[in-house]
Design a protein around this motif. Sequence first.
Motif, short mmCIF file in Angstrom:
data_model
loop_
_atom_site.label_atom_id
_atom_site.label_comp_id
_atom_site.label_asym_id
_atom_site.label_seq_id
_atom_site.Cartn_x
_atom_site.Cartn_y
_atom_site.Cartn_z
N CYS A 106 1.48 -1.38 14.01
CA CYS A 106 1.27 -2.61 13.25
C CYS A 106 0.05 -3.40 13.72
O CYS A 106 -0.58 -3.10 14.73
N HIS A 150 3.04 -10.80 1.97
CA HIS A 150 3.85 -9.61 2.27
C HIS A 150 5.23 -10.10 2.66
O HIS A 150 5.42 -10.70 3.71
N ASP A 179 8.19 -4.25 1.59
CA ASP A 179 8.61 -3.00 2.24
C ASP A 179 9.93 -2.56 1.63
O ASP A 179 10.80 -3.39 1.32
N GLN A 220 1.06 -4.55 -4.04
CA GLN A 220 1.05 -3.50 -3.01
C GLN A 220 2.47 -3.36 -2.48
O GLN A 220 3.27 -4.29 -2.59
N TYR A 229 4.93 -0.90 0.67
CA TYR A 229 5.11 0.19 1.62
C TYR A 229 6.55 0.67 1.48
O TYR A 229 7.49 -0.13 1.53
N SER A 230 6.72 1.97 1.29
CA SER A 230 8.06 2.51 1.08
C SER A 230 8.24 3.75 1.95
O SER A 230 7.32 4.55 2.12
N PHE A 231 9.45 3.87 2.50
CA PHE A 231 9.73 4.93 3.47
C PHE A 231 11.14 5.47 3.25
O PHE A 231 12.04 4.74 2.82
N GLN A 243 8.01 5.44 -5.40
CA GLN A 243 6.57 5.38 -5.19
C GLN A 243 5.79 5.54 -6.49
O GLN A 243 4.73 4.94 -6.66
N ASN A 266 -6.59 2.44 -4.93
CA ASN A 266 -6.45 1.70 -3.68
C ASN A 266 -7.58 0.74 -3.38
O ASN A 266 -7.59 0.11 -2.32
#
Length: 452
Positions: free
Chosen positions: A21, A274, A316, A343, A345-347, A377, A443
Amino acid sequence: MLERPTRQALPKKLFVKTYGCQMNVYDSERMSEMLAAVGYEAVHAAEDADLVVLNTCHIREKAAEKVYSEVGRLRALKSRRPDMVIAVAGCVAQAEGSEVLRRAPAVDIVVGPQAYQRLPEMLARVERARGGSGIVDVEFRPEAKFDELPAHEGPAGPSAFLTIQEGCDKFCTFCVVPYTRGAEYSRPAAAVIAEAGELARRGAREIVLLGQNVNAWCGEGPDGRDWTLARLIRALAEIEGVERLRYTTSHPRDMSDDLIEVHGAVPALMPFLHLPVQSGSDRVLDRMNRKHRASDYLRIVERLRTARPDIALASDFIVGFPGESERDFEGTMTLVREIGYAQAYSFKYSARPGTPAAADPLQVPEAVKSERLARLQDLLNSQQQAFNRNCVGKRLPILFERNGKRHGQLVGRSPYMQAVHAEAGAARIGDLAEVEILAAGPNSLSGGSPAI
């Protein structure tokens, strides 16, 4: 009295590899500045270094294994250069402690994220006891760390990180941060304001405030009273030279009324936030111990957009959390469609040893996690591309940060954190100028020449 290594007639060489990070980026910069004061000069490759610091992250699965793999590569270098010192810092160091030395005897120093201010003393001990056992320091004392770090030296980049808060008291069932970074700690407002002023004097035009739960910041103000993050932002916006402010990463539970209000009241605070939600299912959020509902998150977003209509959101997401059903996952897809992200972030969920979720018997099969992540995604990427396309034809203020890949090209950031490529010479690095956006990629954006 603490021992420090003596400054060398010829500087020793330092290589720092940073994982994870923005807070680790800040910590790496501070370690480099601190070690420069005792004679270490930064280099760009471990092969050229006398001291290698691996500043590690423990959030994702197999993070520790990546570190041990890197140490194995460094061990081969050290066999040819026995005076090389290897230090493992950051959250893997905190989580693994002396286990690092047991598994990787080539490591000389293991230092946690709250103890790296003592690196010079540890190096002195290594120099004195060459060939002895390694040193481990994973003590939690964040206030001592910030008090003992030296002042910044040399020029700052156009955008600078500033850690104002560390640790976490939320104890989400998937997260190791409370165990690797400790309890929430907020730096005093005066110290933050002084460091921000110092960064501005060194050339920073944008300050990015960092914390594991940065909007939980509640520090003592110069007036002796507790300040909120909103009050701090107002004070930082008054510093000469500070033209942009951002903060990350936030928790929905700490989006206070005054913080939402300040998004509309302080022009220097960029219209980009964010704000991780993790899931759109209340059942999954409860299993995660997030202590907010999807409806709470939606209300926060609505209020933010009322305060600042041009605000863009990032988030996220964890897919395949233990016990997540197809219906739960569809709740996440519904929330994403309703909000529309610039934007994200995915996990896939990955078990972190020692966390409650790792022991949950309702683990989701890997194939199911992969299929759900692909669907999520696809949706998030389509939203990001739509947001980028919507910028074409607009004139946006861009802060130029570095050279591009082509001669005569610079890369900067829009208010919405998009990378923007524009035709300009290196003399414009550090400038904040309007650029017409001509094209949008998945992007990044492309623009014309910046305004004079």
